[in-house]
Design a protein around this motif. Structure first.
Motif, PDB file in Angstrom:
ATOM      1  N   TYR A  44      11.114  14.970   0.737  1.00 52.59           N
ATOM      2  CA  TYR A  44      12.012  13.847   1.045  1.00 52.59           C
ATOM      3  C   TYR A  44      12.702  14.014   2.408  1.00 52.59           C
ATOM      4  CZ  TYR A  44      15.921  10.623   0.766  1.00 52.59           C
ATOM      5  OH  TYR A  44      16.833   9.640   1.036  1.00 52.59           O
ATOM      6  N   GLY A  47       9.948  13.852   5.161  1.00 51.33           N
ATOM      7  CA  GLY A  47       9.448  12.485   5.274  1.00 51.33           C
ATOM      8  C   GLY A  47      10.463  11.548   5.902  1.00 51.33           C
ATOM      9  N   GLY A  48      11.754  11.711   5.530  1.00 54.32           N
ATOM     10  CA  GLY A  48      12.789  10.879   6.145  1.00 54.32           C
ATOM     11  C   GLY A  48      12.934  11.128   7.630  1.00 54.32           C
ATOM     12  N   PHE A  50      10.512  12.188   9.677  1.00 56.21           N
ATOM     13  CA  PHE A  50       9.355  11.598  10.347  1.00 56.21           C
ATOM     14  C   PHE A  50       9.448  10.072  10.362  1.00 56.21           C
ATOM     15  CE2 PHE A  50       6.519  15.449   9.179  1.00 56.21           C
ATOM     16  CZ  PHE A  50       7.239  16.205  10.088  1.00 56.21           C
ATOM     17  N   TRP A  51       9.883   9.486   9.256  1.00 54.19           N
ATOM     18  CA  TRP A  51      10.025   8.028   9.191  1.00 54.19           C
ATOM     19  C   TRP A  51      11.041   7.530  10.208  1.00 54.19           C
ATOM     20  CZ3 TRP A  51       7.513   4.246   6.442  1.00 54.19           C
ATOM     21  CH2 TRP A  51       8.121   2.993   6.410  1.00 54.19           C
ATOM     22  N   GLY A  52      12.144   8.290  10.344  1.00 53.62           N
ATOM     23  CA  GLY A  52      13.162   7.886  11.305  1.00 53.62           C
ATOM     24  C   GLY A  52      12.717   7.994  12.742  1.00 53.62           C
ATOM     25  N   SER A  53      11.719   8.829  13.011  1.00 52.26           N
ATOM     26  CA  SER A  53      11.248   8.965  14.383  1.00 52.26           C
ATOM     27  C   SER A  53      10.415   7.772  14.841  1.00 52.26           C
ATOM     28  CB  SER A  53      10.410  10.243  14.520  1.00 52.26           C
ATOM     29  OG  SER A  53       9.219  10.144  13.751  1.00 52.26           O
ATOM     30  N   ILE A  54       9.994   6.932  13.878  1.00 58.29           N
ATOM     31  CA  ILE A  54       9.153   5.785  14.236  1.00 58.29           C
ATOM     32  C   ILE A  54       9.775   4.465  13.814  1.00 58.29           C
ATOM     33  CG2 ILE A  54       6.883   4.722  13.940  1.00 58.29           C
ATOM     34  CD1 ILE A  54       5.706   7.427  13.470  1.00 58.29           C
ATOM     35  N   PHE A  55      10.279   4.373  12.564  1.00 56.78           N
ATOM     36  CA  PHE A  55      10.651   3.085  11.993  1.00 56.78           C
ATOM     37  C   PHE A  55      12.155   2.888  11.837  1.00 56.78           C
ATOM     38  CE2 PHE A  55       6.447   4.139  10.238  1.00 56.78           C
ATOM     39  CZ  PHE A  55       5.731   3.077  10.759  1.00 56.78           C
ATOM     40  N   ALA A  56      12.972   3.885  12.166  1.00 55.18           N
ATOM     41  CA  ALA A  56      14.415   3.699  12.046  1.00 55.18           C
ATOM     42  C   ALA A  56      14.897   2.709  13.099  1.00 55.18           C
ATOM     43  CB  ALA A  56      15.134   5.038  12.212  1.00 55.18           C
ATOM     44  N   GLY A 266      12.953  14.193  15.106  1.00 53.77           N
ATOM     45  CA  GLY A 266      11.880  13.955  14.150  1.00 53.77           C
ATOM     46  C   GLY A 266      10.514  13.958  14.815  1.00 53.77           C
TER      47      GLY A 266
END
Length: 296
Positions: A44, A47-48, A50-56, A266
């Motif tokens: 978690y 993944g958070g 990595f997600w924040g490095s693209i979609f945040a 991230g």
């Protein structure tokens, strides 16, 4: 008198149930706590990040392009893998003889060697890093000894260098190289090297053709563990290295705690993780093709 054949079920009747006989539901129930711990403590947060490095919000793939376009970050990435490689090689050269001695001796000598390997694991990495600062600083133990013996006229710059980082990290990670090799060497029968020597091989040839090939699984495990731990080392490079030997873990820490640039941190973490996984896959593949065995 006829003798009834003993079936597998009859043989194990009345004995403790093997884990292989558990059904899928019970097996899943038993591993659920571990899966939850892995999900909440590793997948978690990673993944958070990595997600924040693209979609945040206000985050785009530009952070990954920034890593590729600015030479500084590629230099730090290269330095991280270079230091990890050097630490792994030095730990292997120093750790293999220690593991071999642990596997061959017995009694008090074996207990003494095991204590020298295991006791550092019980000491904080922070304490050991500060110990290296005491040894390597300009007025430290080594510089004072060199000047008192007349070998040097002025203090040498040993702290905040790549050599200091490699030496300190090797000392911290050496047990992770010794223990896997020792666990394999202790299972190698002593009769095999003796048989090789009886057939005319010297001690060196017996080691190269018998002991070393049989110990390769332990060597591979130790190399992978040491290399992966070296890539993510934070405390020792930050204290002993300084700005001239900045590594990816220290850079990621600066981005999160000082600059609060979580999307870029991230992206750095994702690049380091992907590069590590790629090298591990290539390493395993090369061993499977050339060494004749696979890990795991």
């Amino acid at each position: 008198m006829s003798v009834m054949p003993i079936t597998r079920r009859a043989f194990f009747r009345g004995r403790p149930t093997s884990s292989r006989e558990y059904g899928p539901a019970i097996s899943l129930l038993l591993v659920t706590p571990l899966l939850l711990l892995l999900l909440g403590g590793f997948l978690y947060p990673i993944g958070g990040l990595f997600w924040g490095s693209i979609f945040a919000p206000e985050a785009t793939p530009k952070h990954y392009l920034r890593i590729l376009q600015e030479p500084l970050y590629l230099l730090i990435l290269w330095r991280t893998f270079e230091i990890a490689f050097l630490v792994t090689v030095v730990a292997l050269l120093l750790g293999y003889p220690v593991a071999l001695a642990m596997a061959r001796v017995s009694g008090r000598a074996a207990m003494l060697i095991a204590a020298c390997v295991l006791i550092p694991l019980w000491t904080s990495v922070l304490v050991r890093s500060y110990a290296w600062i005491v040894l390597l600083q300009r007025n430290g133990v080594i510089n004072n000894t060199l000047q008192e013996t007349g070998l040097t006229q002025a203090p040498l710059q040993m702290l905040y260098t790549q050599g200091a980082v490699v030496a300190a990290m090797t000392q911290v990670l050496l047990p992770f190289m010794v223990l896997p090799i020792y666990s394999v060497l202790r299972t190698v029968p002593d009769d095999l090297p003796k048989a090789a020597r009886n057939l005319g091989a010297g001690s060196l040839l017996a080691f190269l053709h018998v002991t070393l090939p049989l110990s390769l699984p332990g060597v591979t495990a130790g190399v992978l563990i040491t290399f992966i731990l070296s890539l993510g080392f934070y405390i020792t490079p930050a204290l002993v290295g300084g700005p001239g030997t900045l590594m990816m873990s220290t850079l990621i820490g600066q981005q999160t705690t000082e600059l609060l640039n979580w999307p870029f941190a991230g992206a750095l973490s994702a690049v380091l993780l992907l590069a590590t996984l790629l090298l591990v896959v290539v390493f395993r593949r090369a061993l499977a093709l050339n060494g004749g065995f696979k890990l795991g």
